[in-house]
Each structure stands twice: as structure tokens, then as C-alpha cells.
Enzyme design. Structure first.
Site, PDB file in Angstrom:
ATOM      1  N   GLY A  32     -41.570   8.888  -3.020  1.00 20.40           N
ATOM      2  CA  GLY A  32     -42.386   8.158  -3.996  1.00 20.40           C
ATOM      3  C   GLY A  32     -43.842   8.527  -3.854  1.00 20.40           C
ATOM      4  O   GLY A  32     -44.233   9.196  -2.901  1.00 20.40           O
ATOM      5  N   ALA A  35     -51.191   5.304  -5.513  1.00 20.88           N
ATOM      6  CA  ALA A  35     -52.622   5.575  -5.684  1.00 20.88           C
ATOM      7  C   ALA A  35     -53.212   6.339  -4.507  1.00 20.88           C
ATOM      8  O   ALA A  35     -54.134   7.130  -4.673  1.00 20.88           O
ATOM      9  CB  ALA A  35     -53.354   4.257  -5.862  1.00 20.88           C
ATOM     10  N   LYS A  54     -46.158  10.580   5.128  1.00 20.10           N
ATOM     11  CA  LYS A  54     -47.102  10.263   4.049  1.00 20.10           C
ATOM     12  C   LYS A  54     -48.237  11.272   4.047  1.00 20.10           C
ATOM     13  O   LYS A  54     -48.882  11.486   5.068  1.00 20.10           O
ATOM     14  CB  LYS A  54     -47.657   8.848   4.247  1.00 20.10           C
ATOM     15  CG  LYS A  54     -48.650   8.426   3.163  1.00 20.10           C
ATOM     16  CD  LYS A  54     -49.053   6.966   3.343  1.00 20.10           C
ATOM     17  CE  LYS A  54     -50.019   6.511   2.258  1.00 20.10           C
ATOM     18  NZ  LYS A  54     -50.369   5.077   2.408  1.00 20.10           N
ATOM     19  N   ASP A 150     -52.514  -9.088   1.001  1.00 18.79           N
ATOM     20  CA  ASP A 150     -51.794  -8.675  -0.212  1.00 18.79           C
ATOM     21  C   ASP A 150     -50.297  -8.552   0.061  1.00 18.79           C
ATOM     22  O   ASP A 150     -49.663  -7.592  -0.352  1.00 18.79           O
ATOM     23  CB  ASP A 150     -52.371  -7.346  -0.727  1.00 18.79           C
ATOM     24  CG  ASP A 150     -51.866  -6.999  -2.126  1.00 18.79           C
ATOM     25  OD1 ASP A 150     -51.483  -7.926  -2.874  1.00 18.79           O
ATOM     26  OD2 ASP A 150     -51.832  -5.807  -2.470  1.00 18.79           O
TER      27      ASP A 150
END
Length: 366
Positions: A32, A35, A54, A150
Site C-alpha cells: 500500500g 501520504a 516502508k 489519532d
């Protein structure tokens, strides 16, 4: 001029992006992208285990990007808890700071996240086990002096054995909108964070756990506000409009007069709101979805709730050995200076064996 790269690396295009990987990581496949970067899975040939790698998106594009990249690397390095994502490895193909443009973070691979499976039916036993792990992870993160801010289903990674890890902690800063124009999901955010109406503390994350737990039990998002004001309206329909004692604590004058203008209403009966939940689950939700931050449970208090009695293993409810040190982030450094700090951190990184739980719940996600 071609850049000098380290030996033992190979190049591969993954989802139209050029990646460079050490030869220890095989069979890379796109997972995936978002941002801040892209993620691929790979097999670590030394262990045979699947990992997630990543690649940060343009980490040195600006001071803001470089500072965020530094923070993400340091946060991941600091974490050593089975319910919090941590770092297995970090590497760069660059041979010196002069040709340093990209770096890659290697983490445990998790099959999915709660966002992707929120539509499925969760038994209360499964909800209990997943929420217990969220709270263990939060107790650890909070003990390091970090607030997630968050927490939402999309950053709670799970695997097929119902094991959960918290992602993206401590990164929800004011730089988010500046960097991406992305508006964070407010549905799981505590009212004091959305409205900045009073002081907040680590219990902002406990409110989010309450919202997520409620959604797993009912199959519906608890507070689905269309905008900030609608979000508050939805919340107050459940918590009731608070009285004078609460209003006195509000720092924001506009929020104060708005709340005072509303007719007082009582808190909803949580047994009616969650008719299929056990009395203990209802009681925990009631204490997590508390409007007053001074009365809301902490992660440690929530773990001690009778709902978790059958599951508890205090040895797994560990705290960080030392607080997270973010002193450098208060400095206004140039991109080149951030680059030097990151390169040094990568050069000094030594992998630590991840300490995951030895017990298995025997539970399957689906």
C-alpha cells in the site's frame, strides 16, 4: 554523475517506484501507499519471516519532511512492546551523507488493520481481547511520554491470530495538514482535541478506544460527525450536555458560551445504547467515553477493569524503560543537518530481538 551505492543491494520497481533492497530481503510485493510513503512486504531470508518495508516519500524535500522522518525513525527505535509496532531494521543504500537520499524502515508484517475488517461481526470475547491489547500498547506508549492523538481503526494492525499492534503513534502533529492537506478523521478523536476547548492529556487515546470498541460491538460508527460542530452535537447526544462544573474548566470562550447556550440534557443510558453488550463492557465504555478528561480512565486504570479479569497477565502490561527524548525536535535545523542526524541513527542501529508474547489466544480473526 551516478551515485555510489552499497554492495549487496538490488534494485526493483515496485508499483512504479524504484526501490533498493538488501539481498537479505526477497520477493518484495506492494502492500500500500499513503501520504508519507509506500510499503511492501518481503521475506527475510535469514529467518524465513515476512516483514513490512516502508520507503519514506521524499524524506528530505523540506525541513518539515526531514524532521518528521527523524521523529518517525526515533519513535520506532524507542518501542519495544508486543502491541506497538517497532523497528526490526533500518537501512539506506547510500554510502555517505553526501549521496544519502532515501532510507527504508523494516517492521513486522501484519496482514490487515481494523478499518478493513470493521464490517465483520465481532464476538464480545474477540472485542475484549483486541481492546485489551490496545490498552496494553497505550499504557506502554503513554509511559514513554507519547500521546497517539489519532488512534483509529486504520492504524491498529492485526494478524490472523487476532494479535494487534498500534501504528503511527506520536506523529499526529500540526505538520500533517501543512504537509498533505489531509484532514484527519474526527470520528474517533476526543472532543478536547477536536475543539481545543480544554487542556488534554494521554486520555485522549482512551476516548478513541471507547469509540472503536463501541463500533466493534454494534457494527456502527458511534459519532459520525459531518463537521466539527456536528461531531460535537453527536457526542453531546450521548454524553449529555455538561453542567457548570465542567464548563468552568473550558479555556475557550466560544466553546464556553456555546455549551452554556444549550439546554442541559442527561447522559444516555449506555445499557440501551449497547443492548447486546455485557454489563462489564457497558461499564467500561461508560468510563472511557467520559467528557471530562480528569474523570476519564487512564490506560492502566482501564486494564484493571473487571472486563479483562480472565485475560490479564500483568507481566505483559509493561512500561517503557525510559521516556522518549524529543529534545532535538525543538531545534530549527536545516535539511542537511536533519540528514546528518538520520544517517548517524541508521549507522548506529543494532537490531534487538522483538519480545512478543509467548502465549497464544487460540483466537482467529475470522
Amino acid at each position: 554523475m551516478s551515485l555510489i551505492r552499497k554492495r549487496g543491494f538490488y534494485k526493483q520497481d515496485i508499483n512504479k517506484t524504484a526501490w533498493e533492497l538488501p539481498k537479505t530481503y526477497l520477493a518484495p510485493a506492494h502492500v500500500g501507499s499513503g501520504a508519507y510513503g509506500a510499503v511492501c512486504s518481503a521475506i527475510d531470508k535469514r529467518t524465513g519471516e515476512k516483514v513490512a518495508i516502508k520507503k519514506l516519500s521524499r524524506p528530505f524535500q523540506s525541513e518539515i519532511f526531514a524532521k518528521r522522518a527523524y521523529r518517525e525513525l526515533l519513535l520506532l527505535k524507542h518501542m519495544h512492546h508486543e502491541n506497538v509496532i517497532g523497528l526490526l531494521d533500518v537501512y539506506t543504500p547510500a554510502t555517505s551523507v553526501r549521496n544519502f537520499q532515501d532510507f527504508y524502515l523494516v517492521m513486522p508484517f501484519m496482514q490487515t488493520d481494523l478499518q478493513k475488517i470493521m464490517g465483520m461481526e465481532f464476538s464480545e470475547e474477540k472485542v475484549q481481547y483486541l481492546v485489551y491489547q490496545m490498552l496494553k500498547g497505550l499504557k506502554y506508549i503513554h509511559s514513554a511520554g507519547i500521546v497517539h492523538r489519532d488512534l483509529k481503526p486504520g492504524n491498529l494492525a492485526v494478524n490472523e491470530d487476532c494479535e494487534l499492534k498500534i501504528l503511527d503513534f506520536g506523529l499526529a502533529r500540526h505538520t500533517d495538514a501543512e504537509m498533505t492537506g489531509y484532514v484527519v478523521t474526527r470520528w474517533y478523536r476526543a472532543p478536547e482535541v477536536i475543539l481545543s476547548w480544554m487542556h488534554y492529556n494521554q486520555t485522549v487515546d482512551i476516548w478513541s478506544v471507547g469509540c472503536i470498541m463501541a463500533e466493534m460491538l454494534t457494527g456502527k460508527t458511534l459519532f459520525k460527525g459531518k463537521d466539527y460542530l456536528d461531531q460535537l452535537t453527536q457526542i453531546l447526544k450521548v454524553t449529555g450536555v455538561p453542567g457548570a462544573e465542567f464548563v468552568q474548566k473550558l479555556k475557550d470562550k466560544a466553546a464556553k458560551s456555546y455549551i452554556q447556550s444549550l439546554p442541559q440534557s442527561p447522559k444516555k443510558d449506555f445499557t440501551q445504547l449497547f443492548p447486546r453488550a455485557s454489563p462489564q463492557a457497558v461499564d467500561l465504555l461508560d468510563k472511557m467515553l467520559e467528557l471530562d478528561v480528569d474523570k476519564r480512565l487512564t490506560a492502566a486504570q482501564a486494564l484493571a477493569h473487571p472486563l479483562f479479569e480472565p485475560l490479564r497477565d500483568p507481566e505483559e502490561e509493561t512500561e517503557a524503560q525510559q521516556p522518549f527524548d524529543d529534545a532535538l525536535e525543538r531545534e530549527n535545523l536545516s535539511v542537511d543537518e536533519w540528514k546528518q542526524h538520520i544517517y548517524k541513527e541508521i549507522a548506529n542501529f543494532s537490531p534487538i530481538a522483538r519480545k512478543d508474547s509467548r502465549r497464544r489466544s487460540g483466537m482467529k480473526l475470522q
